[in-house]
Design a protein around this motif. Structure first.
Motif, mmCIF file in Angstrom:
data_model
loop_
_atom_site.group_PDB
_atom_site.id
_atom_site.type_symbol
_atom_site.label_atom_id
_atom_site.label_comp_id
_atom_site.label_asym_id
_atom_site.label_seq_id
_atom_site.Cartn_x
_atom_site.Cartn_y
_atom_site.Cartn_z
ATOM 1 N N ASP A 17 49.789 11.748 19.760
ATOM 2 C CA ASP A 17 48.448 11.273 20.120
ATOM 3 C C ASP A 17 47.494 12.457 20.291
ATOM 4 O O ASP A 17 46.883 12.663 21.341
ATOM 5 C CB ASP A 17 48.477 10.397 21.384
ATOM 6 C CG ASP A 17 48.982 8.985 21.092
ATOM 7 O OD1 ASP A 17 49.322 8.694 19.926
ATOM 8 O OD2 ASP A 17 49.035 8.171 22.033
ATOM 9 N N ASP B 191 49.294 13.873 24.186
ATOM 10 C CA ASP B 191 48.264 12.872 24.478
ATOM 11 C C ASP B 191 46.949 13.554 24.850
ATOM 12 O O ASP B 191 46.387 13.330 25.923
ATOM 13 C CB ASP B 191 48.738 11.911 25.569
ATOM 14 C CG ASP B 191 49.938 11.090 25.106
ATOM 15 O OD1 ASP B 191 51.070 11.612 25.161
ATOM 16 O OD2 ASP B 191 49.742 9.963 24.641
ATOM 17 N N HIS C 285 57.335 10.918 20.419
ATOM 18 C CA HIS C 285 56.200 10.412 21.190
ATOM 19 C C HIS C 285 56.610 9.349 22.211
ATOM 20 O O HIS C 285 56.299 9.433 23.387
ATOM 21 C CB HIS C 285 55.141 9.859 20.238
ATOM 22 C CG HIS C 285 53.898 9.412 20.946
ATOM 23 N ND1 HIS C 285 53.101 10.291 21.657
ATOM 24 C CD2 HIS C 285 53.311 8.189 21.065
ATOM 25 C CE1 HIS C 285 52.081 9.628 22.191
ATOM 26 N NE2 HIS C 285 52.177 8.352 21.853
ATOM 27 N N HIS D 114 53.158 9.680 25.283
ATOM 28 C CA HIS D 114 52.820 8.257 25.268
ATOM 29 C C HIS D 114 52.419 7.742 26.644
ATOM 30 O O HIS D 114 51.463 6.971 26.741
ATOM 31 C CB HIS D 114 53.971 7.434 24.679
ATOM 32 C CG HIS D 114 53.572 6.060 24.232
ATOM 33 N ND1 HIS D 114 52.473 5.813 23.444
ATOM 34 C CD2 HIS D 114 54.141 4.839 24.465
ATOM 35 C CE1 HIS D 114 52.384 4.510 23.208
ATOM 36 N NE2 HIS D 114 53.369 3.901 23.817
ATOM 37 N N ASN E 217 51.366 7.174 18.162
ATOM 38 C CA ASN E 217 50.853 5.912 17.614
ATOM 39 C C ASN E 217 49.369 5.997 17.267
ATOM 40 O O ASN E 217 48.898 5.310 16.363
ATOM 41 C CB ASN E 217 51.122 4.750 18.573
ATOM 42 C CG ASN E 217 50.634 5.011 19.978
ATOM 43 O OD1 ASN E 217 50.966 6.046 20.568
ATOM 44 N ND2 ASN E 217 49.852 4.104 20.532
ATOM 45 N N HIS E 218 48.613 6.871 17.960
ATOM 46 C CA HIS E 218 47.194 7.020 17.628
ATOM 47 C C HIS E 218 46.976 7.834 16.346
ATOM 48 O O HIS E 218 45.862 7.901 15.856
ATOM 49 C CB HIS E 218 46.428 7.636 18.799
ATOM 50 C CG HIS E 218 46.147 6.636 19.877
ATOM 51 N ND1 HIS E 218 44.953 5.962 19.974
ATOM 52 C CD2 HIS E 218 46.933 6.161 20.876
ATOM 53 C CE1 HIS E 218 45.005 5.130 21.002
ATOM 54 N NE2 HIS E 218 46.195 5.229 21.567
HETATM 55 FE FE LIG Z 1 50.783 6.906 22.533
#
Ligand SMILES: [Fe+2]
Length: 362
Positions: A144, A115, A250, A286, A177-178
């Motif tokens: 991320d 992240d 993640h 995450h 997810n990013h």
């Molecule tokens: Fe995330």
């Protein structure tokens, strides 16, 4: 004579204009090394080949969008457990080194963090701290990497922050997810959605927990998850002779962040498989903080403190929580035969948590 001079000047002006209209290529990332195995490795770097400007009126094209491409060179026939030095593009900045994966039992260090998006100054501080307090052969990114992987403007910032680390340590990312399942992620990391590798006598398995971005179709998302889960089980089963099995993804199966509890049932459903196949530790991101759980002999670490805005750890799950701290962090793992020493650190070098692992054969 005068005519010739005029023609010469005209040609000179045209050539200047032509030169200026050509895009000037610029290296904006790397060098870095991915897909390192015992006998192969891929050196990469990112080239900005030009840019497009865009705006809402013809005379105000205020936003520049860089055009990026990844250069890569795969090397084969390397020796296991050997340090290699390379010169990628010209100049001091193009120099780097990496170590191939050792075969058989070996002592080695790797770092886990994730992240790294959004707060670039914090991202830089975490990388500086890894360079200061650790000396990993490779790094595992829990996803991320950037705030929006489709945005080519963000990748040069990411690579600039990571430069000094990635020119000396191999890089193994997990999809966040990013990343939006973006082609940029797969191109720049030369990565597959899920993969595994061995380092010494330890086995590393990386999966894609971001099923929501796999497809707009529920059928395709389900098919992906079934296929990956079958692969994961086969991968862990085939690695039963390894001294350690480590898993990376993640999205975490549990969390101390109250508003996120129960968000990832697909990951929680994998816990029995981790237990059955003797996973020593699973690492996630995450959640932008540090969390450590132990459940049925499996350690779960959440290290998502690489730059993204911190989250509270307001509701640690009862009975399994070893540590939960809302802090930037990275995790240093020293594997020494059948023992592993794990230390989570803040960017200032303070210790957040320490764990000792001994691989239990299932
Ligand atoms: Fe995330």
């Amino acid at each position: 004579m005068r005519k010739i001079a005029i023609v010469m000047i005209a040609l000179f002006v045209v050539s200047i204009a032509w030169t200026q209209s050509l895009p000037t290529e610029e290296i904006v990332g790397g060098p870095y090394v991915v897909n390192v195995r015992q006998r192969s490795a891929t050196v990469m770097w990112i080239v900005k080949s030009g840019q497009m400007t865009v705006g809402t009126t013809p005379d105000k094209l205020g936003t520049a969008i860089p055009m990026l491409r990844a250069e890569k060179l795969k090397m084969t026939g390397l020796k296991p457990g050997t340090e290699y030095f390379y010169q990628s593009f010209p100049g001091e900045a193009g120099k780097g080194s990496f170590k191939t994966a050792p075969s058989g039992a070996a002592s080695f260090q790797f770092v886990v963090y994730g992240d790294t998006r959004t707060r670039h100054d914090v991202h830089r501080a975490v990388i500086d701290a890894i360079l200061k307090y650790a000396n990993p052969e490779f790094v595992m990114q829990t996803g991320d990497l950037v705030e929006n992987a489709d945005s080519t403007a963000l990748w040069p910032i990411f690579f600039d922050a990571e430069r000094q680390l990635l020119r000396k340590a191999a890089y193994f990312p997990a999809l966040g997810n990013h990343e939006h399942n973006s082609k940029n992620y797969f191109d720049f990391m030369d990565a597959k959605p899920y993969y595994s590798f061995n380092w010494g006598a330890a086995h590393f398995t990386v999966i894609n927990s971001d099923i929501s971005n796999v497809s707009a179709s529920q059928l395709e998302r389900d098919a992906f998850w079934q296929e990956q889960t079958r692969w994961l089980e086969a991968d862990l089963r085939a690695a039963q002779k390894a001294d350690f099995r480590f898993v990376f993804a993640h999205h975490p199966p549990m969390t101390a962040v109250k508003r996120r509890q129960g968000d990832n049932p697909h990951m929680t459903a994998l816990e029995p498989m981790f237990e059955k196949y003797g996973v020593a530790a699973a690492f996630f991101g995450h959640d932008h903080n540090y969390q450590h759980y132990k459940k049925n002999e499996v350690h779960y670490f959440i290290t998502g403190g690489g730059g993204a805005p911190l989250y509270d750890v307001d509701t640690p799950p009862e009975g399994i929580t070893i540590k939960a701290a809302s802090t930037e962090n990275f995790v240093v793992v020293n594997v020494d035969g059948k023992k592993a020493h794990i230390e989570a650190k803040k960017p200032n070098g303070d210790t957040v948590d320490i764990a000792e692992l001994v691989q239990q054969q299932p």
